[in-house]
Structures are given as C-alpha cells and as structure tokens.
Design a protein around this motif. Structure first.
Motif, PDB file in Angstrom:
ATOM      1  N   VAL A   1     -22.090  45.521   9.169  1.00  0.00           N
ATOM      2  CA  VAL A   1     -22.802  46.093   8.022  1.00  0.00           C
ATOM      3  C   VAL A   1     -22.528  47.587   7.902  1.00  0.00           C
ATOM      4  O   VAL A   1     -22.252  48.101   6.806  1.00  0.00           O
ATOM      5  CB  VAL A   1     -24.316  45.831   8.139  1.00  0.00           C
ATOM      6  N   THR A   2     -22.581  48.306   9.015  1.00  0.00           N
ATOM      7  CA  THR A   2     -22.354  49.744   8.989  1.00  0.00           C
ATOM      8  C   THR A   2     -20.971  50.091   8.466  1.00  0.00           C
ATOM      9  O   THR A   2     -20.816  50.975   7.608  1.00  0.00           O
ATOM     10  CB  THR A   2     -22.533  50.339  10.404  1.00  0.00           C
ATOM     11  N   LEU A   3     -19.946  49.401   8.968  1.00  0.00           N
ATOM     12  CA  LEU A   3     -18.581  49.704   8.545  1.00  0.00           C
ATOM     13  C   LEU A   3     -18.348  49.362   7.074  1.00  0.00           C
ATOM     14  O   LEU A   3     -17.725  50.139   6.339  1.00  0.00           O
ATOM     15  CB  LEU A   3     -17.582  48.956   9.429  1.00  0.00           C
ATOM     16  N   GLN A   4     -18.866  48.220   6.631  1.00  0.00           N
ATOM     17  CA  GLN A   4     -18.659  47.830   5.232  1.00  0.00           C
ATOM     18  C   GLN A   4     -19.389  48.768   4.267  1.00  0.00           C
ATOM     19  O   GLN A   4     -18.822  49.175   3.248  1.00  0.00           O
ATOM     20  CB  GLN A   4     -19.121  46.381   5.022  1.00  0.00           C
ATOM     21  N   LEU A   5     -20.620  49.123   4.589  1.00  0.00           N
ATOM     22  CA  LEU A   5     -21.361  50.045   3.722  1.00  0.00           C
ATOM     23  C   LEU A   5     -20.768  51.447   3.786  1.00  0.00           C
ATOM     24  O   LEU A   5     -20.780  52.172   2.782  1.00  0.00           O
ATOM     25  CB  LEU A   5     -22.837  50.078   4.126  1.00  0.00           C
ATOM     26  N   SER A   6     -20.256  51.832   4.951  1.00  0.00           N
ATOM     27  CA  SER A   6     -19.611  53.149   5.069  1.00  0.00           C
ATOM     28  C   SER A   6     -18.357  53.213   4.216  1.00  0.00           C
ATOM     29  O   SER A   6     -18.066  54.254   3.602  1.00  0.00           O
ATOM     30  CB  SER A   6     -19.264  53.441   6.526  1.00  0.00           C
ATOM     31  N   LEU A   7     -17.615  52.112   4.155  1.00  0.00           N
ATOM     32  CA  LEU A   7     -16.424  52.081   3.301  1.00  0.00           C
ATOM     33  C   LEU A   7     -16.796  52.249   1.839  1.00  0.00           C
ATOM     34  O   LEU A   7     -16.083  52.919   1.079  1.00  0.00           O
ATOM     35  CB  LEU A   7     -15.668  50.771   3.503  1.00  0.00           C
ATOM     36  N   GLN A   8     -17.908  51.644   1.421  1.00  0.00           N
ATOM     37  CA  GLN A   8     -18.348  51.785   0.032  1.00  0.00           C
ATOM     38  C   GLN A   8     -18.679  53.229  -0.306  1.00  0.00           C
ATOM     39  O   GLN A   8     -18.470  53.675  -1.445  1.00  0.00           O
ATOM     40  CB  GLN A   8     -19.554  50.890  -0.226  1.00  0.00           C
ATOM     41  N   ARG A   9     -19.220  53.967   0.681  1.00  0.00           N
ATOM     42  CA  ARG A   9     -19.520  55.383   0.472  1.00  0.00           C
ATOM     43  C   ARG A   9     -18.275  56.256   0.591  1.00  0.00           C
ATOM     44  O   ARG A   9     -18.255  57.380   0.092  1.00  0.00           O
ATOM     45  CB  ARG A   9     -20.553  55.854   1.495  1.00  0.00           C
ATOM     46  N   THR A  10     -17.245  55.743   1.258  1.00  0.00           N
ATOM     47  CA  THR A  10     -16.081  56.561   1.594  1.00  0.00           C
ATOM     48  C   THR A  10     -14.951  56.442   0.586  1.00  0.00           C
ATOM     49  O   THR A  10     -14.261  57.433   0.301  1.00  0.00           O
ATOM     50  CB  THR A  10     -15.553  56.162   2.994  1.00  0.00           C
ATOM     51  N   LEU A  11     -14.730  55.250   0.035  1.00  0.00           N
ATOM     52  CA  LEU A  11     -13.554  54.997  -0.792  1.00  0.00           C
ATOM     53  C   LEU A  11     -13.889  54.932  -2.273  1.00  0.00           C
ATOM     54  O   LEU A  11     -14.847  54.263  -2.683  1.00  0.00           O
ATOM     55  CB  LEU A  11     -12.894  53.684  -0.371  1.00  0.00           C
ATOM     56  N   CYS A  12     -13.097  55.625  -3.082  1.00  0.00           N
ATOM     57  CA  CYS A  12     -13.202  55.499  -4.540  1.00  0.00           C
ATOM     58  C   CYS A  12     -12.420  54.272  -5.001  1.00  0.00           C
ATOM     59  O   CYS A  12     -11.627  53.706  -4.242  1.00  0.00           O
ATOM     60  CB  CYS A  12     -12.623  56.741  -5.216  1.00  0.00           C
ATOM     61  N   LYS A  13     -12.622  53.877  -6.246  1.00  0.00           N
ATOM     62  CA  LYS A  13     -11.880  52.741  -6.786  1.00  0.00           C
ATOM     63  C   LYS A  13     -10.388  53.027  -6.832  1.00  0.00           C
ATOM     64  O   LYS A  13      -9.564  52.117  -6.772  1.00  0.00           O
ATOM     65  CB  LYS A  13     -12.396  52.394  -8.180  1.00  0.00           C
ATOM     66  N   THR A  14     -10.045  54.313  -6.951  1.00  0.00           N
ATOM     67  CA  THR A  14      -8.632  54.708  -6.992  1.00  0.00           C
ATOM     68  C   THR A  14      -8.010  54.771  -5.596  1.00  0.00           C
ATOM     69  O   THR A  14      -6.791  54.910  -5.471  1.00  0.00           O
ATOM     70  CB  THR A  14      -8.494  56.084  -7.653  1.00  0.00           C
ATOM     71  N   GLY A  15      -8.874  54.700  -4.561  1.00  0.00           N
ATOM     72  CA  GLY A  15      -8.368  54.769  -3.192  1.00  0.00           C
ATOM     73  C   GLY A  15      -8.563  56.112  -2.532  1.00  0.00           C
ATOM     74  O   GLY A  15      -8.260  56.274  -1.342  1.00  0.00           O
ATOM     75  N   ARG A  16      -9.064  57.086  -3.279  1.00  0.00           N
ATOM     76  CA  ARG A  16      -9.288  58.408  -2.689  1.00  0.00           C
ATOM     77  C   ARG A  16     -10.376  58.346  -1.630  1.00  0.00           C
ATOM     78  O   ARG A  16     -11.380  57.666  -1.798  1.00  0.00           O
ATOM     79  CB  ARG A  16      -9.697  59.415  -3.779  1.00  0.00           C
ATOM     80  N   ILE A  17     -10.171  59.054  -0.526  1.00  0.00           N
ATOM     81  CA  ILE A  17     -11.122  59.070   0.592  1.00  0.00           C
ATOM     82  C   ILE A  17     -12.092  60.231   0.387  1.00  0.00           C
ATOM     83  O   ILE A  17     -11.692  61.402   0.445  1.00  0.00           O
ATOM     84  CB  ILE A  17     -10.389  59.202   1.942  1.00  0.00           C
ATOM     85  N   LYS A  18     -13.361  59.902   0.143  1.00  0.00           N
ATOM     86  CA  LYS A  18     -14.355  60.934  -0.182  1.00  0.00           C
ATOM     87  C   LYS A  18     -15.015  61.540   1.051  1.00  0.00           C
ATOM     88  O   LYS A  18     -15.471  62.681   1.016  1.00  0.00           O
ATOM     89  CB  LYS A  18     -15.450  60.338  -1.082  1.00  0.00           C
ATOM     90  N   VAL A  19     -15.130  60.787   2.128  1.00  0.00           N
ATOM     91  CA  VAL A  19     -15.849  61.235   3.313  1.00  0.00           C
ATOM     92  C   VAL A  19     -14.870  61.489   4.447  1.00  0.00           C
ATOM     93  O   VAL A  19     -14.014  60.660   4.745  1.00  0.00           O
ATOM     94  CB  VAL A  19     -16.894  60.186   3.762  1.00  0.00           C
ATOM     95  N   LYS A  20     -15.002  62.665   5.066  1.00  0.00           N
ATOM     96  CA  LYS A  20     -14.134  63.021   6.180  1.00  0.00           C
ATOM     97  C   LYS A  20     -15.004  63.555   7.322  1.00  0.00           C
ATOM     98  O   LYS A  20     -16.015  64.212   7.079  1.00  0.00           O
ATOM     99  CB  LYS A  20     -13.116  64.055   5.768  1.00  0.00           C
ATOM    100  N   PRO A  21     -14.619  63.299   8.573  1.00  0.00           N
ATOM    101  CA  PRO A  21     -15.394  63.830   9.711  1.00  0.00           C
ATOM    102  C   PRO A  21     -15.261  65.344   9.786  1.00  0.00           C
ATOM    103  O   PRO A  21     -14.287  65.932   9.320  1.00  0.00           O
ATOM    104  CB  PRO A  21     -14.753  63.152  10.924  1.00  0.00           C
ATOM    105  N   PHE A  22     -16.295  65.961  10.389  1.00  0.00           N
ATOM    106  CA  PHE A  22     -16.236  67.405  10.619  1.00  0.00           C
ATOM    107  C   PHE A  22     -15.227  67.708  11.717  1.00  0.00           C
ATOM    108  O   PHE A  22     -15.011  66.911  12.621  1.00  0.00           O
ATOM    109  CB  PHE A  22     -17.618  67.941  11.030  1.00  0.00           C
ATOM    110  N   ASN A  23     -14.647  68.876  11.670  1.00  0.00           N
ATOM    111  CA  ASN A  23     -13.704  69.290  12.699  1.00  0.00           C
ATOM    112  C   ASN A  23     -14.453  69.691  13.966  1.00  0.00           C
ATOM    113  O   ASN A  23     -15.516  70.234  13.908  1.00  0.00           O
ATOM    114  CB  ASN A  23     -12.855  70.455  12.205  1.00  0.00           C
TER     115      ASN A  23
END
Length: 262
Positions: A240-262
């Motif tokens: 559940v965590t990974l699937q919901l995280s992907l929904q928050r992370t990926l746009c329909k175009t494939g752009r990655i919206k969420v990135k980890p902090f350095n």
C-alpha cells in the motif's frame, strides 16, 4: 513452572554498570561516541519509565477510546519516523505511509482479538496496545528500506525508467521493476529472521513469556501468531505504501515530482 521473578531498582542500577564496558572500548579506540551513548541510554531509560507509568494507567483505565487514540498516535509517530529516516518530504509521503500502516495493522488486530486471543473485553489495553506496538515496530524498518530503494532506483536507473516510457509504457508500468526490487529487499530481513527462528534466535516475546513463567509451548504458540502477523502486516503495509507513494510521485506524463533530500 516458576513464576516471574522480581527485579528491584537497585538490581537494575547495579546491572547497568556493565555499560562501562562499551564506554571503555569507546575511550580506548577514541571513537568519540561517549556522549551519544550516554544520551541514547538516558533517553531510553526515561522514555521506557514514562511509558511504563502511562501504560499502567491505561491498563487500569481500559477505555476503548483511549486505546484507539493511543494506537492512532503510534501510527502517526511511526509514519513520521519512516518518512524522516527515508529522507523524503513529509507533505507528499506521510499519508501514503500512514495509510499503509493502518491498512496493514487494523484488520490484523481485529482478527487477533476476535478469533485468536479473544481478551475480555475485546479492546483490553493489556493485549491491544502491546500487540499493536509489536506489529508497528517491526514494520518501520521494512518500510524505510522499501522507500529508500524505490527512490534510489528513480535516481540511479532513471534512463531505464525513461526508456520504458518512450517505448509506450505508463509511468506505473515503467516503475514496476523498481517496486519489485524494493519489496524484495524490504522483506528479505523478515524472511531470513523467520527462517532461522528457533535455531539461531529465540524471539523477544517468546523469551519474555518464558521468563514470566509461561510454558514454552504456549509461548511458542503466541510467537508463531505474532511472527505470522508481522509478516502479513509488512506485506500489506509495504504494498500500500509503495503504490500510494507512486501516485504522489509520478505525473501522468512520467515526470518525477518527489525526490529525497540530500
């Protein structure tokens, strides 16, 4: 069977003197960790004593709404710890993690209370809170490992992800190999622990019950129930965590919206 033996505060204080051993090792090798060790031990002792006092009150109160509130608090604190340790933005990933933990925990708690343990009353704090704590506590590290591996894959294998999208895959299809690897790596320690339990390790719950005077066979039954519940909860919460995280992370175009902090 012998009943549980009393440990006085004096005995506990005397046993704590063994902490001088790691402190001497720290000084000999100049690890510069003495302050960190002392702070960690002090925090552990203070937190456990305060929690023990609070749990004594909760156990005596044994109120349904107080128990539910405490479990919700544990889920929220656990979710915050997972996101923080994975170095991810809480605004985007906190809710997916909280939903994953909740959907993994609540059905199993209902099953344990209604079918297996059947305490009286069913919401008995003596059983509900420790069981929820064990399930949540054992799910923290696996969720951290899964999220770290997922977002590391986006960073290190981005060309592979973009190539899949260029060939017509949806963002979720392109990210699916990363999810598979994250799930495998997150569940590997749990599976290894289960495979060696009884031969290499004696789990804490089983050992604690035996020390408290419970027969070994009954302690084993409880431990089997808990280990199965931990594995099932881990599987559900990770998925559940990974699937919901992907929904928050990926746009329909494939752009990655969420990135980890350095």
């Amino acid at each position: 069977m012998q009943s549980s033996l009393y440990i006085s505060w004096t005995q506990l204080a005397l046993f704590s003197m063994v902490l001088f051993v790691p402190l001497l090792i720290n000084r000999y090798y100049q690890l510069a960790m003495a302050k960190e060790v002392l702070i960690a031990v002090s925090r552990m002792a203070i937190q456990l004593i305060l929690v023990g006092l609070y749990l004594q009150y909760v156990f005596s109160l044994n109120n349904l709404f107080v128990n539910i509130g405490w479990i919700i608090l544990m889920v929220l604190i656990g979710s915050s710890a997972i996101v923080g340790k994975a170095n991810l933005p809480k605004k985007a990933i906190f809710m997916p993690v909280a939903c994953g933990l909740s959907l993994g925990l609540l059905p199993l708690m209902l099953l344990l209370c209604y079918v297996v343990i059947r305490p009286d009353p069913l919401y008995s704090a003596q059983y509900v809170i420790p069981l929820a704590g064990m399930l949540l506590g054992n799910s923290l590290s696996s969720n951290i490992v899964a999220l770290q591996n997922l977002f590391e894959a986006f960073a290190q294998r981005r060309s592979e992800y973009e190539a899949a999208i260029a060939l017509g895959a949806t963002p979720f299809q392109a990210a699916n190999p990363f999810v598979i690897v994250a799930l495998k790596k997150a569940q590997a320690p749990i599976l290894a622990s289960m495979a060696t339990t009884g031969l290499v390790t004696l789990p804490g719950m089983m050992t604690g019950q035996i020390l408290a005077g419970v027969t070994p066979i009954l302690a084993i039954k409880y431990q089997l129930v808990i280990l199965i519940a931990i594995f099932v909860m881990s599987s559900i919460s990770l998925t559940v965590t990974l699937q919901l995280s992907l929904q928050r992370t990926l746009c329909k175009t494939g752009r990655i919206k969420v990135k980890p902090f350095n």
